[in-house]
Design a protein around this motif. Sequence first.
Motif, PDB file in Angstrom:
ATOM      1  N   THR A  78       0.832  -1.198   0.000  1.00  0.00           N
ATOM      2  CA  THR A  78       0.000   0.000   0.000  1.00  0.00           C
ATOM      3  C   THR A  78       0.871   1.254   0.000  1.00  0.00           C
ATOM      4  N   VAL A  79       0.454   2.232  -0.785  1.00  0.00           N
ATOM      5  CA  VAL A  79       1.099   3.535  -0.789  1.00  0.00           C
ATOM      6  C   VAL A  79       0.060   4.570  -0.361  1.00  0.00           C
ATOM      7  N   TYR A  80       0.513   5.559   0.380  1.00  0.00           N
ATOM      8  CA  TYR A  80      -0.368   6.580   0.923  1.00  0.00           C
ATOM      9  C   TYR A  80       0.051   7.965   0.427  1.00  0.00           C
ATOM     10  N   LEU A  81      -0.928   8.850   0.377  1.00  0.00           N
ATOM     11  CA  LEU A  81      -0.642  10.255   0.125  1.00  0.00           C
ATOM     12  C   LEU A  81      -1.383  11.053   1.180  1.00  0.00           C
ATOM     13  N   GLN A  82      -0.643  11.536   2.167  1.00  0.00           N
ATOM     14  CA  GLN A  82      -1.208  12.397   3.197  1.00  0.00           C
ATOM     15  C   GLN A  82      -1.185  13.824   2.695  1.00  0.00           C
ATOM     16  N   MET A  83      -2.355  14.430   2.626  1.00  0.00           N
ATOM     17  CA  MET A  83      -2.474  15.782   2.092  1.00  0.00           C
ATOM     18  C   MET A  83      -2.976  16.708   3.183  1.00  0.00           C
ATOM     19  N   ASN A  84      -2.143  17.654   3.565  1.00  0.00           N
ATOM     20  CA  ASN A  84      -2.482  18.640   4.584  1.00  0.00           C
ATOM     21  C   ASN A  84      -2.549  20.034   3.974  1.00  0.00           C
ATOM     22  N   SER A  85      -3.139  20.948   4.701  1.00  0.00           N
ATOM     23  CA  SER A  85      -3.249  22.347   4.251  1.00  0.00           C
ATOM     24  C   SER A  85      -3.757  22.422   2.814  1.00  0.00           C
ATOM     25  N   LEU A  86      -4.813  21.689   2.557  1.00  0.00           N
ATOM     26  CA  LEU A  86      -5.339  21.606   1.194  1.00  0.00           C
ATOM     27  C   LEU A  86      -5.862  22.955   0.722  1.00  0.00           C
ATOM     28  N   LYS A  87      -5.692  23.180  -0.583  1.00  0.00           N
ATOM     29  CA  LYS A  87      -6.114  24.417  -1.224  1.00  0.00           C
ATOM     30  C   LYS A  87      -7.119  24.101  -2.328  1.00  0.00           C
ATOM     31  N   PRO A  88      -7.963  25.051  -2.679  1.00  0.00           N
ATOM     32  CA  PRO A  88      -8.912  24.797  -3.778  1.00  0.00           C
ATOM     33  C   PRO A  88      -8.220  24.339  -5.067  1.00  0.00           C
ATOM     34  N   GLU A  89      -7.022  24.822  -5.315  1.00  0.00           N
ATOM     35  CA  GLU A  89      -6.305  24.415  -6.535  1.00  0.00           C
ATOM     36  C   GLU A  89      -5.811  22.969  -6.495  1.00  0.00           C
ATOM     37  N   ASP A  90      -5.963  22.299  -5.354  1.00  0.00           N
ATOM     38  CA  ASP A  90      -5.636  20.871  -5.266  1.00  0.00           C
ATOM     39  C   ASP A  90      -6.800  20.004  -5.747  1.00  0.00           C
ATOM     40  N   THR A  91      -7.927  20.619  -6.042  1.00  0.00           N
ATOM     41  CA  THR A  91      -9.098  19.873  -6.505  1.00  0.00           C
ATOM     42  C   THR A  91      -8.795  19.180  -7.825  1.00  0.00           C
ATOM     43  N   ALA A  92      -9.015  17.865  -7.855  1.00  0.00           N
ATOM     44  CA  ALA A  92      -8.716  17.066  -9.048  1.00  0.00           C
ATOM     45  C   ALA A  92      -9.107  15.619  -8.778  1.00  0.00           C
ATOM     46  N   VAL A  93      -9.049  14.822  -9.828  1.00  0.00           N
ATOM     47  CA  VAL A  93      -9.088  13.371  -9.663  1.00  0.00           C
ATOM     48  C   VAL A  93      -7.648  12.920  -9.459  1.00  0.00           C
ATOM     49  N   TYR A  94      -7.428  12.184  -8.401  1.00  0.00           N
ATOM     50  CA  TYR A  94      -6.091  11.703  -8.070  1.00  0.00           C
ATOM     51  C   TYR A  94      -5.968  10.239  -8.469  1.00  0.00           C
ATOM     52  N   TYR A  95      -4.866   9.938  -9.167  1.00  0.00           N
ATOM     53  CA  TYR A  95      -4.621   8.597  -9.659  1.00  0.00           C
ATOM     54  C   TYR A  95      -3.350   8.031  -9.045  1.00  0.00           C
ATOM     55  N   CYS A  96      -3.425   6.795  -8.647  1.00  0.00           N
ATOM     56  CA  CYS A  96      -2.262   6.039  -8.215  1.00  0.00           C
ATOM     57  C   CYS A  96      -1.708   5.305  -9.431  1.00  0.00           C
ATOM     58  N   ALA A  97      -0.387   5.193  -9.515  1.00  0.00           N
ATOM     59  CA  ALA A  97       0.211   4.520 -10.653  1.00  0.00           C
ATOM     60  C   ALA A  97       1.453   3.759 -10.217  1.00  0.00           C
ATOM     61  N   ALA A  98       1.766   2.710 -10.959  1.00  0.00           N
ATOM     62  CA  ALA A  98       2.935   1.880 -10.668  1.00  0.00           C
ATOM     63  C   ALA A  98       3.788   1.763 -11.920  1.00  0.00           C
ATOM     64  N   SER A  99       5.102   1.771 -11.702  1.00  0.00           N
ATOM     65  CA  SER A  99       6.020   1.778 -12.836  1.00  0.00           C
ATOM     66  C   SER A  99       7.144   0.781 -12.644  1.00  0.00           C
ATOM     67  N   HIS A 100       7.646   0.251 -13.765  1.00  0.00           N
ATOM     68  CA  HIS A 100       8.856  -0.564 -13.754  1.00  0.00           C
ATOM     69  C   HIS A 100      10.084   0.313 -13.947  1.00  0.00           C
ATOM     70  N   SER A 101       9.894   1.622 -14.019  1.00  0.00           N
ATOM     71  CA  SER A 101      10.947   2.587 -14.327  1.00  0.00           C
ATOM     72  C   SER A 101      11.246   3.480 -13.127  1.00  0.00           C
ATOM     73  N   THR A 102      12.395   4.147 -13.195  1.00  0.00           N
ATOM     74  CA  THR A 102      12.756   5.126 -12.170  1.00  0.00           C
ATOM     75  C   THR A 102      12.394   6.550 -12.600  1.00  0.00           C
ATOM     76  N   ARG A 103      11.802   6.706 -13.802  1.00  0.00           N
ATOM     77  CA  ARG A 103      11.422   8.043 -14.282  1.00  0.00           C
ATOM     78  C   ARG A 103      10.129   8.458 -13.595  1.00  0.00           C
ATOM     79  N   TYR A 104      10.249   8.822 -12.357  1.00  0.00           N
ATOM     80  CA  TYR A 104       9.098   8.996 -11.482  1.00  0.00           C
ATOM     81  C   TYR A 104       8.164  10.121 -11.907  1.00  0.00           C
ATOM     82  N   TYR A 105       8.706  11.132 -12.604  1.00  0.00           N
ATOM     83  CA  TYR A 105       7.934  12.326 -12.941  1.00  0.00           C
ATOM     84  C   TYR A 105       7.169  12.180 -14.253  1.00  0.00           C
TER      85      TYR A 105
END
Length: 123
Positions: A78-105
């Motif tokens: 399991t991977v978690y994303l703790q989001m604090n001090s949320l702003k209206p501009e953080d509004t979105a659909v959030y997707y989890c993804a997995a990669s065989h690569s190190t190109r994380y971005y």
Amino acid sequence: QVQLVESGGGLVQAGGSLRLSCVASGRTFSIVTMGWFRQAPGKERQFVAAISWSVGSTYYLDSVKGRFTISRDSSKNTVYLQMNSLKPEDTAVYYCAASHSTRYYYGPSYDYWGQGTQVTVSS
């Protein structure tokens, strides 16, 4: 194949917090990087955070540094994303993804994606 299931999205007021979870199943031993991306209406998908599955190194979008924290529990796949001090501009659909690569971005380097979870931050 790897399957990803996200949870934890919702509606929160500005300044509030949410924690997203993503459970991986299947051939999880092949995962190198786990990441979170988001997509707001009318905008392109955006990298948010990533973590090296084996080492635990973390990477963040500049605008979420100091507010969001990515972590993993390898025993629970399991991977978690703790989001604090949320702003209206953080509004979105959030997707989890997995990669065989190190190109994380780089979104196209991710091989598996969850179904997404909506995060809405009201002002």
